[in-house]
Design a protein around this motif. Structure first.
Motif, PDB file in Angstrom:
ATOM      1  N   PHE A   1       0.800  -1.257   0.506  1.00  0.00           N
ATOM      2  CA  PHE A   1      -0.188  -0.125   0.056  1.00  0.00           C
ATOM      3  C   PHE A   1       0.843   1.471  -0.554  1.00  0.00           C
ATOM      4  CE2 PHE A   1      -4.370  -1.232  -0.489  1.00  0.00           C
ATOM      5  CZ  PHE A   1      -4.595  -2.380   0.580  1.00  0.00           C
ATOM      6  N   ASP A   2       2.038   1.611   0.873  1.00  0.00           N
ATOM      7  CA  ASP A   2       2.389   2.453   0.362  1.00  0.00           C
ATOM      8  C   ASP A   2       3.133   2.862  -0.183  1.00  0.00           C
ATOM      9  OD1 ASP A   2       5.704   0.833   2.394  1.00  0.00           O
ATOM     10  OD2 ASP A   2       4.607   0.166   0.036  1.00  0.00           O
ATOM     11  N   GLU A   3       2.971   2.044  -1.820  1.00  0.00           N
ATOM     12  CA  GLU A   3       3.402   2.391  -2.760  1.00  0.00           C
ATOM     13  C   GLU A   3       2.062   3.123  -4.452  1.00  0.00           C
ATOM     14  OE1 GLU A   3       4.378  -1.775  -4.918  1.00  0.00           O
ATOM     15  OE2 GLU A   3       6.400  -1.306  -3.484  1.00  0.00           O
ATOM     16  N   ARG A   4       1.619   3.253  -3.497  1.00  0.00           N
ATOM     17  CA  ARG A   4       0.279   3.249  -4.081  1.00  0.00           C
ATOM     18  C   ARG A   4      -0.435   4.144  -3.604  1.00  0.00           C
ATOM     19  NH1 ARG A   4      -0.523   0.270  -8.635  1.00  0.00           N
ATOM     20  NH2 ARG A   4       0.974  -1.812  -8.951  1.00  0.00           N
ATOM     21  N   ALA A   5      -1.113   5.158  -4.360  1.00  0.00           N
ATOM     22  CA  ALA A   5      -2.267   5.802  -3.411  1.00  0.00           C
ATOM     23  C   ALA A   5      -3.786   4.783  -3.151  1.00  0.00           C
ATOM     24  CB  ALA A   5      -3.388   7.131  -4.423  1.00  0.00           C
ATOM     25  N   ILE A   6      -4.494   5.005  -2.611  1.00  0.00           N
ATOM     26  CA  ILE A   6      -5.445   3.743  -2.076  1.00  0.00           C
ATOM     27  C   ILE A   6      -6.578   4.431  -1.424  1.00  0.00           C
ATOM     28  CG2 ILE A   6      -5.595   2.760  -0.429  1.00  0.00           C
ATOM     29  CD1 ILE A   6      -4.100   0.894  -1.979  1.00  0.00           C
ATOM     30  N   GLY A   7      -7.770   4.590  -2.099  1.00  0.00           N
ATOM     31  CA  GLY A   7      -9.548   5.438  -2.011  1.00  0.00           C
ATOM     32  C   GLY A   7     -10.231   4.018  -1.598  1.00  0.00           C
ATOM     33  N   TRP A   8     -11.295   4.283  -0.764  1.00  0.00           N
ATOM     34  CA  TRP A   8     -12.707   3.675  -0.687  1.00  0.00           C
ATOM     35  C   TRP A   8     -14.026   5.081  -1.337  1.00  0.00           C
ATOM     36  CZ3 TRP A   8     -13.604  -0.613   1.760  1.00  0.00           C
ATOM     37  CH2 TRP A   8     -12.140  -0.870   2.994  1.00  0.00           C
ATOM     38  N   PHE A   9     -14.748   3.705  -1.981  1.00  0.00           N
ATOM     39  CA  PHE A   9     -15.984   4.300  -2.896  1.00  0.00           C
ATOM     40  C   PHE A   9     -16.846   3.319  -2.530  1.00  0.00           C
ATOM     41  CE2 PHE A   9     -12.968   6.832  -6.397  1.00  0.00           C
ATOM     42  CZ  PHE A   9     -11.699   6.059  -6.076  1.00  0.00           C
ATOM     43  N   ARG A  10     -18.247   4.129  -3.150  1.00  0.00           N
ATOM     44  CA  ARG A  10     -19.532   3.181  -2.676  1.00  0.00           C
ATOM     45  C   ARG A  10     -20.055   3.901  -3.713  1.00  0.00           C
ATOM     46  NH1 ARG A  10     -21.445   6.813   2.493  1.00  0.00           N
ATOM     47  NH2 ARG A  10     -22.233   8.699   2.087  1.00  0.00           N
ATOM     48  N   GLN A  11     -21.264   2.504  -4.018  1.00  0.00           N
ATOM     49  CA  GLN A  11     -21.943   3.045  -5.284  1.00  0.00           C
ATOM     50  C   GLN A  11     -23.244   2.513  -4.510  1.00  0.00           C
ATOM     51  OE1 GLN A  11     -20.435   1.694  -9.050  1.00  0.00           O
ATOM     52  NE2 GLN A  11     -22.028   3.206  -9.943  1.00  0.00           N
ATOM     53  N   VAL A  12     -24.962   3.340  -5.298  1.00  0.00           N
ATOM     54  CA  VAL A  12     -26.050   2.568  -5.172  1.00  0.00           C
ATOM     55  C   VAL A  12     -26.127   2.178  -6.546  1.00  0.00           C
ATOM     56  CG1 VAL A  12     -27.835   2.459  -3.968  1.00  0.00           C
ATOM     57  CG2 VAL A  12     -26.122   3.537  -2.909  1.00  0.00           C
ATOM     58  N   PRO A  13     -27.135   0.677  -6.880  1.00  0.00           N
ATOM     59  CA  PRO A  13     -27.324   0.525  -7.785  1.00  0.00           C
ATOM     60  C   PRO A  13     -28.539   1.806  -8.500  1.00  0.00           C
ATOM     61  CG  PRO A  13     -27.605  -0.703  -6.287  1.00  0.00           C
ATOM     62  CD  PRO A  13     -27.281  -0.455  -5.259  1.00  0.00           C
ATOM     63  N   GLY A  14     -27.862   2.354  -9.348  1.00  0.00           N
ATOM     64  CA  GLY A  14     -28.690   2.837 -10.526  1.00  0.00           C
ATOM     65  C   GLY A  14     -27.882   4.591  -9.761  1.00  0.00           C
ATOM     66  N   LYS A  15     -27.253   4.651  -9.221  1.00  0.00           N
ATOM     67  CA  LYS A  15     -26.685   5.785  -9.574  1.00  0.00           C
ATOM     68  C   LYS A  15     -24.789   5.808  -8.835  1.00  0.00           C
ATOM     69  CE  LYS A  15     -29.947   7.218  -5.160  1.00  0.00           C
ATOM     70  NZ  LYS A  15     -29.794   7.847  -3.715  1.00  0.00           N
TER      71      LYS A  15
END
Length: 127
Positions: A29-43
């Protein structure tokens, strides 16, 4: 081969907490940017956090700042998303993602996404 595996999702009442995990293989992980995302169906997908981006610290979306916190365990090559004071509108599939480059701000990655993605974990918050 780069792989990301999320876990820790589930059903929780409003006001409760969950901690999601994202374990990586094929890179650290220290080599890269890490993201958290979320998604609701249809959005549209929503970017929640970006760690290791050009901002220099963890950037949070307005919708989760103060309630969600990103931490990491380098020994386990795992990143966590601690989610507190959960609301029904937090119900979604949550994904972790990684990006080789870190030359862009977190806001950029929120908009365009990242290179590598996990398969997601469902979080359901009951009212």
């Amino acid at each position: 081969e780069v792989q990301l595996v999320e876990s820790g999702g589930g059903l929780v009442p409003a006001g409760g907490s969950l901690r999601l995990s994202c374990t990586a293989s094929g890179f650290t992980f220290d080599e890269r940017a890490i993201g958290w995302f979320r998604q609701v169906p249809g959005k549209a997908r929503e970017g929640l956090s970006c760690t290791g981006c050009s901002d220099g610290w963890t950037v949070y979306a307005d919708s989760v700042r103060g309630r969600f916190t990103v931490t990491s365990d380098d020994a386990k090559n795992t990143v966590y998303l601690q989610m507190d004071d959960l609301k029904p509108e937090d119900t979604a599939v949550y994904y972790c993602a990684a990006e080789q480059g870190t030359i862009y701000s977190g806001r950029y990655y929120f908009r365009v996404g990242m290179e590598y993605w996990g398969k997601g974990t469902q979080v359901t918050v009951s009212s």
